[in-house]
Write an enzyme that holds these catalytic residues in place. Structure first.
Site, PDB file in Angstrom:
ATOM      1  N   CYS B  87       0.839  -1.201   0.000  1.00  0.00           N
ATOM      2  CA  CYS B  87       0.000   0.000   0.000  1.00  0.00           C
ATOM      3  C   CYS B  87       0.876   1.255   0.000  1.00  0.00           C
ATOM      4  CB  CYS B  87      -0.976  -0.055   1.185  1.00  0.00           C
ATOM      5  SG  CYS B  87      -2.372   1.064   1.016  1.00  0.00           S
ATOM      6  N   HIS B 195      -3.395  -5.752   1.101  1.00  0.00           N
ATOM      7  CA  HIS B 195      -2.683  -5.968   2.363  1.00  0.00           C
ATOM      8  C   HIS B 195      -2.585  -7.445   2.716  1.00  0.00           C
ATOM      9  CE1 HIS B 195      -2.470  -1.756   3.869  1.00  0.00           C
ATOM     10  NE2 HIS B 195      -3.508  -1.597   3.065  1.00  0.00           N
ATOM     11  N   GLU B 197      -0.830  -8.749   4.974  1.00  0.00           N
ATOM     12  CA  GLU B 197      -0.703  -8.903   6.435  1.00  0.00           C
ATOM     13  C   GLU B 197      -2.061  -8.885   7.134  1.00  0.00           C
ATOM     14  OE1 GLU B 197      -0.210  -6.203   4.780  1.00  0.00           O
ATOM     15  OE2 GLU B 197      -0.814  -4.442   5.924  1.00  0.00           O
TER      16      GLU B 197
END
Lengths: 79, 221
Positions: B87, B195, B197
């Site tokens: 990002c 994302h 994560e």
């Protein structure tokens, strides 16, 4: 000494913010606007020692992203 | 494996990324402040987290990209150290020139914050080895400036060299050719807007992100 750097999106790069502004102008009833492009104006207070080449380097290295933006520099004499 | 996460003022996914790296690499990453000029010794993977470094002032990622630590990150990338930019991390990588192109304001002007369907465009990178080419996966996005832009020549080169890692299914933000993530010429730097994560455990709603980290840690040995 003052310099003004105008940063504008290159032609062909989509400007959704410009389009939104255009749409808002339409909504207000303003006619005759065929396109809107949004850019930036950056004003710099400079020592006289700063050369045109220095200023150009500032634009290329930070103030504009030359992948998507053009820049134009205007220098003016201080008060 | 030793890892590091770079922390900028305005980063807000640095701890999520640290948890993912700790879970998968087995060791908590070094958290490295942007004012540092050197990385810890022996780091094999550097994460650039999501967030809004410097409040997205000037352009998203522009100021962060000129932080002292980014010179060390660029040198490490040059030596072949793996770099993952998520990002805002992707925006920083394009602003430093480590990845080509730029990330413009989303075509619809909206901030897009939701899970999106992606296709793995290449499984031949160290970041995508646990995926099959063409496989559909789901990751979260949360960005305002994720509209990938590059000139046609650059886009053709990225596609021709198999450097598009992920594509959006459908139009998420107006990205050129649906590009969600790309790798550099050497294949050791990945930038992506979604994302990974945030998809590490079943409780997150999916584990497709975990596979990226698992494959990467395995590839880096």
């Amino acid at each position: 000494m003052k310099a003004r750097v105008f940063v504008t999106l290159k032609g062909g790069v989509l400007d959704p913010q410009g389009k939104a502004i255009h749409h808002a102008l339409d909504s207000l009833g303003f006619s005759g606007v065929s396109d809107v492009r949004q850019g930036k104006l950056i004003e710099l207070e400079l020592d006289d020692a700063v050369s045109d080449a220095d200023l150009d380097a500032m634009c290329r290295k930070l103030l504009a992203n030359t992948v998507i933006e053009n820049y134009r520099i205007e220098r003016e004499a201080g008060p | 494996m030793k890892t590091a996460v770079i922390v900028f003022p305005g980063s807000n996914c640095d701890r999520d990324l640290a948890v993912a790296l700790r879970e998968v690499a087995g060791e908590a990453p070094a958290m490295v402040w942007h004012r540092e000029s050197e990385l810890p010794e022996g780091v094999g993977l550097i994460g650039l987290p999501g967030g809004f470094s410097y409040g997205d002032y000037l352009r998203s990622g522009a100021i962060g990209a000129r932080s002292p630590i980014m010179r060390a990150v660029a040198e490490a990338a040059e030596r072949g150290v793996a770099v993952l930019g998520v990002c805002n991390g992707f925006q920083i990588l394009t602003e430093t020139g480590l990845l080509p192109g730029a990330l413009l304001r989303n075509a619809g002007t909206d901030f897009v914050c939701r899970d999106v369907d992606l296709t793995v465009a290449s499984s031949q990178t160290i970041f995508t080895s646990r995926f099959d080419a063409g496989e559909p996966i789901t990751l979260s996005v949360a960005h305002h400036d994720g509209n990938y832009f590059a000139d046609d020549e650059t886009l053709d080169r990225l596609e021709g060299e198999g450097r598009v890692a992920f594509r959006y299914e459908g139009n998420v933000n107006g990205s050129a050719r649906g590009i969600a993530g790309i790798v550099n010429e050497s294949g050791n730097v990945l930038g992506l807007m979604p994302h990974p994560e945030r998809m590490i455990e079943p409780a997150h709603g999916g584990t497709d992100g975990r596979r990226l980290f698992e494959g990467l840690v395995e590839a880096l040995g």
